[in-house]
Design a protein around this motif. Structure first.
Motif, PDB file in Angstrom:
ATOM      1  N   THR A  88      45.728  43.515  99.450  1.00  0.00           N
ATOM      2  CA  THR A  88      45.852  44.664 100.340  1.00  0.00           C
ATOM      3  C   THR A  88      47.095  45.475 100.020  1.00  0.00           C
ATOM      4  O   THR A  88      47.057  46.712  99.946  1.00  0.00           O
ATOM      5  N   VAL A  89      48.207  44.778  99.812  1.00  0.00           N
ATOM      6  CA  VAL A  89      49.471  45.461  99.502  1.00  0.00           C
ATOM      7  C   VAL A  89      49.376  46.183  98.162  1.00  0.00           C
ATOM      8  O   VAL A  89      49.796  47.335  98.037  1.00  0.00           O
ATOM      9  N   GLU A  90      48.798  45.533  97.161  1.00  0.00           N
ATOM     10  CA  GLU A  90      48.678  46.156  95.839  1.00  0.00           C
ATOM     11  C   GLU A  90      47.760  47.377  95.893  1.00  0.00           C
ATOM     12  O   GLU A  90      48.014  48.388  95.236  1.00  0.00           O
ATOM     13  N   ARG A  91      46.667  47.283  96.682  1.00  0.00           N
ATOM     14  CA  ARG A  91      45.769  48.421  96.819  1.00  0.00           C
ATOM     15  C   ARG A  91      46.494  49.611  97.414  1.00  0.00           C
ATOM     16  O   ARG A  91      46.348  50.750  96.957  1.00  0.00           O
ATOM     17  N   THR A  92      47.285  49.351  98.440  1.00  0.00           N
ATOM     18  CA  THR A  92      48.046  50.431  99.078  1.00  0.00           C
ATOM     19  C   THR A  92      49.090  51.004  98.133  1.00  0.00           C
ATOM     20  O   THR A  92      49.246  52.225  98.019  1.00  0.00           O
ATOM     21  N   ASN A  93      49.815  50.123  97.431  1.00  0.00           N
ATOM     22  CA  ASN A  93      50.855  50.595  96.506  1.00  0.00           C
ATOM     23  C   ASN A  93      50.260  51.410  95.362  1.00  0.00           C
ATOM     24  O   ASN A  93      50.819  52.433  94.951  1.00  0.00           O
ATOM     25  N   ASN A  94      49.118  50.954  94.852  1.00  0.00           N
ATOM     26  CA  ASN A  94      48.470  51.701  93.772  1.00  0.00           C
ATOM     27  C   ASN A  94      48.014  53.070  94.263  1.00  0.00           C
ATOM     28  O   ASN A  94      48.136  54.079  93.558  1.00  0.00           O
ATOM     29  N   TYR A  95      47.472  53.104  95.492  1.00  0.00           N
ATOM     30  CA  TYR A  95      47.059  54.385  96.078  1.00  0.00           C
ATOM     31  C   TYR A  95      48.240  55.349  96.146  1.00  0.00           C
ATOM     32  O   TYR A  95      48.128  56.514  95.764  1.00  0.00           O
ATOM     33  N   LEU A  96      49.394  54.862  96.588  1.00  0.00           N
ATOM     34  CA  LEU A  96      50.582  55.714  96.692  1.00  0.00           C
ATOM     35  C   LEU A  96      51.054  56.179  95.320  1.00  0.00           C
ATOM     36  O   LEU A  96      51.481  57.330  95.155  1.00  0.00           O
ATOM     37  N   ARG A  97      50.948  55.295  94.305  1.00  0.00           N
ATOM     38  CA  ARG A  97      51.319  55.691  92.942  1.00  0.00           C
ATOM     39  C   ARG A  97      50.409  56.791  92.426  1.00  0.00           C
ATOM     40  O   ARG A  97      50.868  57.747  91.787  1.00  0.00           O
TER      41      ARG A  97
END
Length: 443
Positions: free
Chosen positions: A6-15
Motif C-alpha cells: 500500500t505504501v509503495e503504491r502511494t509513493n509510486n503514485y506521488l512520484r
C-alpha cells in the motif's frame, strides 16, 4: 493486505505525479507556443483545416477495438498477481492484432482516399484537392504506424510509469514547436510539410519510449504471435472500452466537423484557441488523476478498498480547486488570448462560458471513470456513453437550427449529453467501493 504494498503504491503514485507535472507542464507550454506560429504560418482558414484534419486522424486510435485499454488492465492485473509470463502473452497478442489492423486500415484508406472529395470534407476551396489529399495521406500513414507503436502508452500505464507518457508528449510537442518555427521562417505555408513534421515527432516520441521500456522490462518483450487464450480476454474487456471510446469520439471530436460544416473552417480557429486555453485545466487534472488508473487496478485486485476510497476523497477535494480555476480563467480568457495570440484576435464570452461548463462536467466524470476503468467495471460507462453518443449530434443541430445558437450551441449540446454520466458514474463508484467483494461482472 501488505502495508508495504500500500505504501509503495502511494509513493509510486506521488512520484508519477511529480514527474508528470514537470514533463507535462513543459509539453503544454510547447503546445501553447506553437499555436500562434501555426496560425501565422498557415493562416486562419488553413489552420482550421489542419486542426480538423488532426481530429479526423485521431479517430484511428478507436479502431483498436479497445485492445489498448484492455491490455493496460490485463497486464496490470497479471503483474499484481505476480504472473509476468501471462502479462507477456497478453502483450504479444495485442501487438500482433493491432499490427494486422493497422496494415488493413492503411491499404483500405489509400484506395478510398482517391474517391473522396477532400474539399467537401473540409468545406473549403482555399486548398487544391491534390494538396489536401497529399496532406491527409501523409498524416494517415504516420498515424497508422503510430497506431501500432503507440501500444507503449498502455504498457507504461500498466506498470504505473505514467510520467514517461508525459515525457513522450514533451518530445513530440517540443519537436513540433521547433519544426513549425523553422517552417514559418523558411517556407511558404504548407499543410503537407506540417503533416510530415508532425508525424515524425509523434512517432519518434513513442519509439524512444518503446526502446526504454523493453530495455528495462526485458521479461515482457513480446513475440509476434496470436495466443487465443489471451486474445479472447483482451477483446472481451476491450470491446466494452471500444464502444465507450466510440461514443466519446462522437461527443468530443465531432464538434470541429460540425463547426466546419455549419459555420465554415474559419470558426474552428476561435473554438480551438478557447479549448486550448481551457485544456490547461484538463491537463493539470490529468497529471494528477491518470496515474491512478493502474494503481486502482492493483488495489482492486488486492481488495484494498480503503486505499481506493482515500484516493477518491482526495480527488474530490482537488475538484473544488478545479472549479475555482475554471471560474478564474473565464474572467482572464480575453486578457490571456490577447497576449498569447494577439489583441486583434477576438473571442466570444458566451463561447468561453460554455467551454468552461463542458470542462467542468468532463473533469467531474473523469474522476469516477478512471476508478471504474481501473476496476474493469465499465458497463455503466458503456450505457451512459451510448446515450451521449446518440444525443450529441441531434442536440447540436437542435441548438443551431432551431434555437439559432452559434458555435456555443454545439458545445452546449456536448455538455448536456454528458450529464447522465455525471450522475450515474458516482453512484456506480459508491456501490462498488461499499461492496465487501465487488463483482465486476455485475458492474
Amino acid at each position: 493486505m501488505s502495508e508495504n504494498v500500500t505504501v509503495e503504491r502511494t509513493n509510486n503514485y506521488l512520484r508519477q505525479v511529480k514527474g508528470s507535472v514537470l514533463y507535462k507542464g513543459a509539453a503544454v507550454a510547447a503546445s501553447f507556443l506553437v499555436i500562434p506560429i501555426m496560425i501565422s504560418y498557415l493562416g486562419v482558414v488553413q489552420f482550421g483545416v489542419w486542426s480538423t484534419l488532426l481530429t479526423i486522424m485521431s479517430w484511428v486510435v478507436f479502431f483498436d477495438l479497445g485492445v489498448g485499454n484492455g491490455l493496460r488492465n490485463k497486464v496490470a492485473e497479471s503483474l499484481a498477481k505476480d504472473q509476468p509470463d501471462e502479462a507477456r502473452s497478453y502483450i504479444s497478442s495485442a501487438y500482433s492484432l493491432i499490427g494486422l489492423i493497422a496494415i488493413g486500415l492503411w491499404v483500405g484508406f489509400f484506395f478510398i482516399s482517391y474517391s473522396v472529395s477532400w474539399q467537401s470534407v473540409f468545406n473549403t476551396a482555399v486548398l487544391a484537392e491534390e494538396d489536401l489529399r497529399y496532406a491527409v495521406q501523409v498524416a494517415a500513414s504516420f498515424v497508422l504506424v503510430n497506431f501500432w507503436v503507440g501500444l507503449i502508452i498502455a504498457l507504461l500505464g500498466a506498470v504505473q510509469k505514467s510520467a514517461l507518457i508525459s515525457l513522450g508528449q514533451l518530445f513530440t510537442n517540443a519537436f513540433a514547436l521547433l519544426v513549425t518555427y523553422l517552417l514559418y521562417y523558411f517556407t511558404a505555408g504548407s499543410i503537407g510539410k506540417l503533416a510530415w513534421m508532425y508525424g515524425a515527432g509523434l512517432l519518434g516520441g513513442n519509439l524512444l519510449l518503446t526502446s526504454w521500456f523493453y530495455r528495462k522490462y526485458k521479461y515482457l518483450v513480446p513475440s509476434l504471435s496470436f495466443q487465443r487464450e489471451h486474445l479472447t480476454p483482451l477483446l472481451s474487456v476491450g470491446i466494452r472500452f471500444f464502444i465507450i471510446q466510440l461514443a466519446v469520439l462522437v461527443v468530443f471530436t465531432t464538434d470541429k466537423i460540425l463547426i466546419t460544416q455549419l459555420f465554415g473552417p474559419e470558426h474552428v480557429t476561435e473554438y480551438e484557441v478557447i479549448f486550448k486555453l481551457f485544456s490547461v485545466i484538463t491537463f493539470l487534472h490529468t497529471l494528477i488523476s491518470s496515474p491512478l488508473w493502474s494503481a486502482y487496478t492493483d488495489a482492486f485486485h488486492r481488495k484494498d478498498n480503503a486505499w481506493i476510497v482515500k484516493m477518491l476523497g482526495n480527488q474530490l477535494k482537488l475538484y473544488a480547486v478545479v472549479i475555482v480555476g475554471i471560474v478564474c480563467l473565464i474572467f482572464l480568457t480575453r486578457f490571456v488570448v490577447g497576449i498569447w495570440i494577439g489583441h486583434d484576435f477576438t473571442v466570444s464570452l458566451s463561447l468561453v462560458v460554455f467551454v468552461a461548463m463542458f470542462v467542468a462536467v468532463t473533469t467531474w466524470n473523469n474522476i469516477f471513470a478512471i476508478m471504474l476503468n481501473g476496476a474493469g467495471a465499465v458497463n455503466v460507462q458503456l450505457y451512459t456513453a451510448l446515450v451521449a453518443m446518440i444525443l450529441n449530434i441531434p442536440l447540436a443541430l437542435l441548438m443551431v437550427k432551431i434555437f439559432g445558437m452559434g458555435v456555443e450551441g454545439i458545445v452546449l449540446a456536448a455538455t448536456l449529453s454528458l450529464l447522465f454520466s455525471a450522475v450515474l458514474l458516482p453512484l456506480q463508484v459508491f456501490r462498488l467501493t461499499r461492496a465487501e467483494s465487488p463483482d465486476v461482472s455485475m458492474a
